[in-house]
Design an enzyme around this catalytic site. Structure first.
Site, PDB file in Angstrom:
ATOM      1  N   ASN A 175      30.077  28.832  37.695  1.00  0.00           N
ATOM      2  CA  ASN A 175      31.237  29.542  38.233  1.00  0.00           C
ATOM      3  C   ASN A 175      31.890  28.744  39.358  1.00  0.00           C
ATOM      4  OD1 ASN A 175      30.169  31.940  36.784  1.00  0.00           O
ATOM      5  ND2 ASN A 175      28.609  31.767  38.368  1.00  0.00           N
ATOM      6  N   GLU A 187      25.462  21.608  36.683  1.00  0.00           N
ATOM      7  CA  GLU A 187      26.427  22.652  37.074  1.00  0.00           C
ATOM      8  C   GLU A 187      27.495  22.068  38.001  1.00  0.00           C
ATOM      9  OE1 GLU A 187      26.109  25.078  35.208  1.00  0.00           O
ATOM     10  OE2 GLU A 187      24.018  24.809  34.617  1.00  0.00           O
ATOM     11  N   GLU A 220      29.952  34.143  31.461  1.00  0.00           N
ATOM     12  CA  GLU A 220      30.066  33.325  30.255  1.00  0.00           C
ATOM     13  C   GLU A 220      29.092  33.826  29.197  1.00  0.00           C
ATOM     14  OE1 GLU A 220      29.327  29.098  30.618  1.00  0.00           O
ATOM     15  OE2 GLU A 220      29.875  28.776  28.540  1.00  0.00           O
ATOM     16  N   GLU A 241      30.047  21.340  27.303  1.00  0.00           N
ATOM     17  CA  GLU A 241      28.591  21.206  27.405  1.00  0.00           C
ATOM     18  C   GLU A 241      28.082  19.832  26.954  1.00  0.00           C
ATOM     19  OE1 GLU A 241      27.020  22.976  29.203  1.00  0.00           O
ATOM     20  OE2 GLU A 241      28.238  24.799  29.346  1.00  0.00           O
TER      21      GLU A 241
HETATM   22 ZN   LIG Z   1      26.582  23.615  31.083  1.00  0.00          ZN
END
Ligand SMILES: [Zn+2]
Length: 879
Positions: free
Chosen positions: A271, A304, A127, A326
């Site tokens: 991921n 995460e 990313e 986010e």
């Molecule tokens: Zn994040």
């Protein structure tokens, strides 16, 4: 080095991809020097594409092409075009199978984007645009496909081979080699791809999901760190349970893996099924990590993990939508930490972060909307605005439509868009649908940069008993946005009576309540209250910090002291003290004289607070702290940063010197609290002891220094050891040198703890800062190629060492610019972050500002990366 001239990308020019990828197979022949990748994919023309015959764009960045076939044959004449962004394939049929063989060089990759080597292991960071450094691919978030990944490598060097999803096959090969095959059944964009090959120890646990499935949890670290994994695993299980209970979200694969990596640009990466973490956010034991580290680890692990739904199952259509994943995920991790670990004070910590870092960003040359409409380098948009302000937008939406409706909206959002790449507009549209509200005006929060100011005033009519609140708003211009529209601002208020109790009453004839959310949805608005149960002595504004705005309420010092003594909202109580302290600093700087009446009132209020037996230790510790210089700087158009720091420290000393005995009496006993317990109460007691000790030192209480020494020597935990070191770090006293030398000896071979030593030395105001800086950069534990080390030294130097960074002769700026130049050749992403304090040149006094600007111009004249050039050009642009 990438092309020097940043070419902006515009949201308005978004086009759906010309081709869909139906499935993808990646074969990796892994080696640190050269890795060969065979990429096989089935592509099909996208019916949504704008141009029917458009070529297929395969992005590639520094990747060597070995061979390429289309349906088993070499491409025909004129079919394959190579350009600066990678490859274009012209004249493809409706559907085709591509096979591409390519090479990349992990060991030479110091940018830490794509496939790279770290401590002898191989790992990836994709990313936002790292996948194109691994192979040629339509590397954009709206191209989702299923992955089958085969990893082959030397068994002795890389005994562990990991990729996303579930492992379906593994085995031995000739010549000491082995392989593993991984399949991820959930379609994902390439930015969520990950692989790890290395010699790693695995800590295992399991989690049973709400539907009764057992998930294997695996945490991979270097063998010598195996005893520092318990907290991360416990945090992961708490996060998995919380996401089920609070958000109804269940994990979907059979295994969830986390790998700790030493060299990492960011905090961690979500991921699918294989999170990669900066080791800093995994490894912890009470001897090596502070309470703040424990909280940060729990929060990043949760963040995460929560991305598995908010980001992975539902992802972003393009990078302008970064806050879709986010902002929402930061909101989710903030809720988790509030409910499980820190409670009321979490909100205050988050507001402090926002004010010290996001508000300045939003008021400076790098200001941008939560959903930007253009960018030159997307790496530079992983900002406080996209993350933290983005989370504030989600919180305001919940406040406006109510908690239950919001939760229902989230369920609809996850179900409707599962497996898709969508936009922030899609998210808000769902919230509008479930609430039945028109949220068109609210969406300005996503498209307008800048922090709104809210003016607040009250009026009382003695004869009718009516009480009126008038609110107004304005947002100053930001680069490229001269004129701002009003936004929808939820202002949560209560009123307190003379005894500090909440007053009941009716708003505009509504039901009787004792707290209200006032919606300021235009430039000005008035709100009428009647049937109040008592006469208001104080209004508690913006409770819980209900909107990310700057409030101008003009309350008297007496009113603020009343709120500080009585308000039942932790944020508002803290805010009352902050407002008083900001006012005292402002008086000192603007009028060049202290305001003794105001300062006496503040001192009186703080003394009363120290006598209050009911206040929680953690809240007391937090309230007693003065605003940081970085936040105070926002009070002024421009200010001499050295003087600002000195005035702040002087105010601190004046306020607390007469209270030294009370501070000492309120200090929890070291033996009672130094127990390593990860509970809100224990952490609150430790925070209070460390704060009080530091305030005593700052106030010149000489009896505090022996106590600092004793605390350092007796400490059983890193929290108390660092508490002692922080307390004397700005004191020019031999005790400081003794303790720091001992700390360095004790932890010289422990990089994460050594970073704390680097930070203390770099931040200290004690004279000799440049010699210390040079010593740190030559230290055997320092490496320019490791972002954690670079940040540990240069971050605190710029953020907290005003005396040296802002030294009047410009030495600090000159050195930093030199470091940026050096680092840019290795790691452009980190260099572009490191340069940012220099971009604030308009906020300091003109003499210093000119020196900062000159350093930026010197850098701009060099051959620098696109990441760095983008930041510098925005910083130098006309305001
Ligand atoms: Zn994040």
């Amino acid at each position: 080095m990438r092309d020097a001239n940043p070419q902006p990308v515009y949201l308005s020019e978004y086009q759906p991809p010309a081709f869909e990828v139906e499935n993808l197979e990646l074969d990796f022949d892994l080696a640190a020097a050269t890795t060969e990748v065979t990429t096989r994919m089935a592509v099909r023309r996208n019916p949504q594409a704008a141009e029917p015959g458009a070529p297929l764009r395969l992005y590639g960045d520094g990747v060597e092409l070995v061979s390429l076939t289309v349906d088993g044959a070499e491409p025909g004449e004129g079919m394959l075009e190579e350009d600066a962004d990678g490859l274009l394939l012209h004249g493809l049929p409706e559907a085709a199978r591509l096979e591409i063989v390519s090479r990349c060089h992990p060991e030479q990759n110091t940018a830490l984007e794509g496939l790279y080597a770290s401590s002898g292991n191989l790992c990836t960071q994709c990313e936002p645009e790292g996948f194109r450094r691994i192979t040629f691919f339509p590397d954009r978030p709206d191209v989702l496909t299923t992955y089958r990944v085969r990893l082959e490598a030397d068994r002795a060097q890389y005994p562990v081979l990991l990729a996303n999803g579930n492992r379906v096959e593994a085995g031995e090969l000739d010549g000491g080699r082995h392989y593993a095959v991984w399949e991820d059944p959930f379609p994902k964009p390439s930015y969520l791809f990950a692989l790890v090959a290395g010699d790693l120890a695995c800590q295992r646990d399991t989690f049973t999901t709400m539907s009764g499935r057992e998930v294997a949890l695996e945490l991979y670290v270097e063998a010598h760190n195996a005893d520092r994994c318990d907290h991360a695993l416990a945090s992961l299980k708490r996060a998995m349970r919380y996401d089920e209970e609070a958000f109804g979200r269940e994990y979907d694969l059979d295994v969830y893996m986390i790998v700790a990596v030493d060299d990492f640009n960011m905090g961690a990466m979500e991921n699918k099924g294989l999170n990669l973490f900066n080791a800093k956010f995994v490894l912890a034991s009470p001897d090596t990590a502070t309470d703040d580290d424990f909280v940060a680890i729990e929060s990043v692990i949760a963040h995460e993990y929560f991305h598995n739904w908010s980001g992975n199952r539902v992802t972003c259509r393009d990078w302008f939508q970064l806050s879709l994943k986010e902002g929402l995920t930061v909101f989710r991790d903030q809720e988790f930490t509030t409910d499980c670990t820190l409670f009321g004070v979490k909100r205050i910590d988050d507001v402090s972060l926002l004010r010290a870092h996001q508000f300045p960003e939003d008021a400076g040359p790098l200001a941008h909307p939560v959903r930007p409409d253009h960018y030159a380098e997307i790496n530079n948009f992983y900002t406080l605005t996209v993350y933290e302000k983005g989370a504030e937008l989600i919180r305001m939406l919940r406040t406006l439509i109510g908690g239950e409706t919001f939760r229902r909206g989230l369920d609809v959002y996850f179900e409707r868009f599962d497996g898709q790449a969508v936009t922030t507009d899609d998210f808000v549209a769902v919230m509008a649908e479930v609430s039945g509200r028109d949220l068109t005006a609210f969406k300005r929060w996503y498209t307008q940069a800048g922090t709104p100011h809210v003016t607040a005033a009250t009026a009382q009519d003695g004869s009718t008993g009516e009480f009126r609140i008038s609110l107004g708003q304005y947002t100053p211009p930001t680069p490229g946005q001269e004129h701002k529209e009003p936004v929808v601002i939820p202002v949560r208020v209560a009123m307190l009576d003379a005894d500090g109790r909440r007053i009941r009453g009716r708003l505009e004839g509504g039901p009787e309540q004792d707290e209200w959310v006032l919606e300021l949805d235009r430039s000005e608005r008035s709100f009428h209250f009647d049937e109040l149960s008592a006469t208001p002595q104080a209004v508690s504004w913006l409770r819980g910090f209900s909107a990310p705005v700057i409030l101008e309420a003009n309350q008297s010092a007496t009113t603020l002291a009343h709120l500080l003594a009585h308000d039942d909202d932790a944020f508002s109580r803290w805010e009352a003290a902050q407002t008083l302290m900001r006012r005292a600093i402002r008086a000192r700087i603007e009028d060049d004289a202290a305001d003794p009446v105001l300062e006496a009132e503040i001192q009186h209020a703080l003394a009363a607070l120290l006598e209050d037996p009911a206040i929680e230790p953690v809240l007391l510790a937090t309230i007693l702290q003065l605003p940081p210089p970085r936040e105070l700087a926002e009070l002024f158009d421009c200010v001499d940063p050295v003087r600002l720091r000195a005035e702040r420290d002087a105010l601190e000393a004046r306020l607390y010197a007469p209270l030294a005995d009370r501070l000492r009496d309120r200090q929890p006993k070291l033996d009672d609290i130094d127990n390593g317990a990860f509970t809100a109460d224990a952490m609150g007691q430790r925070r209070l002891r460390n704060r009080l000790l530091a305030l005593r030192v700052a106030a010149g209480d000489e009896s505090a220094v022996p106590e600092v020494l004793e605390q350092y020597r007796k400490a059983r935990s890193q929290t108390m050891r660092m508490g002692a070191l922080n307390a004397i770090n700005d004191l020019n006293h031999e005790a400081r040198g003794l303790l720091l030398a001992d700390f360095e000896r004790r932890y010289h071979d422990d990089p994460l703890v050594l970073d704390k030593y680097f930070g203390l030395q770099a931040a200290s105001q004690v004279p000799g800062g440049f010699d210390r800086l040079e010593y740190l950069l030559q230290h055997p534990g320092f490496r320019w190629s490791n972002p954690n080390r670079v940040r540990a030294v240069l971050g605190p130097f710029m953020a907290r060492n005003e005396r040296h960074f802002h030294q009047a002769d410009g030495e600090g700026y000159h050195r930093i610019a030199g470091f940026v130049e050096k680092l840019d050749r290795m790691n452009p992403q980190t260099a572009a972050r490191l340069v940012q304090p220099l971009t604030r040149w308009r906020k300091v006094d003109p003499a210093r500002g000119e020196q900062m600007r000159a350093e930026l111009e010197r850098l701009a004249a060099l051959e620098i990366s696109r990441d760095l050039r983008d930041v510098i050009e925005r910083a130098l642009a006309d305001a």
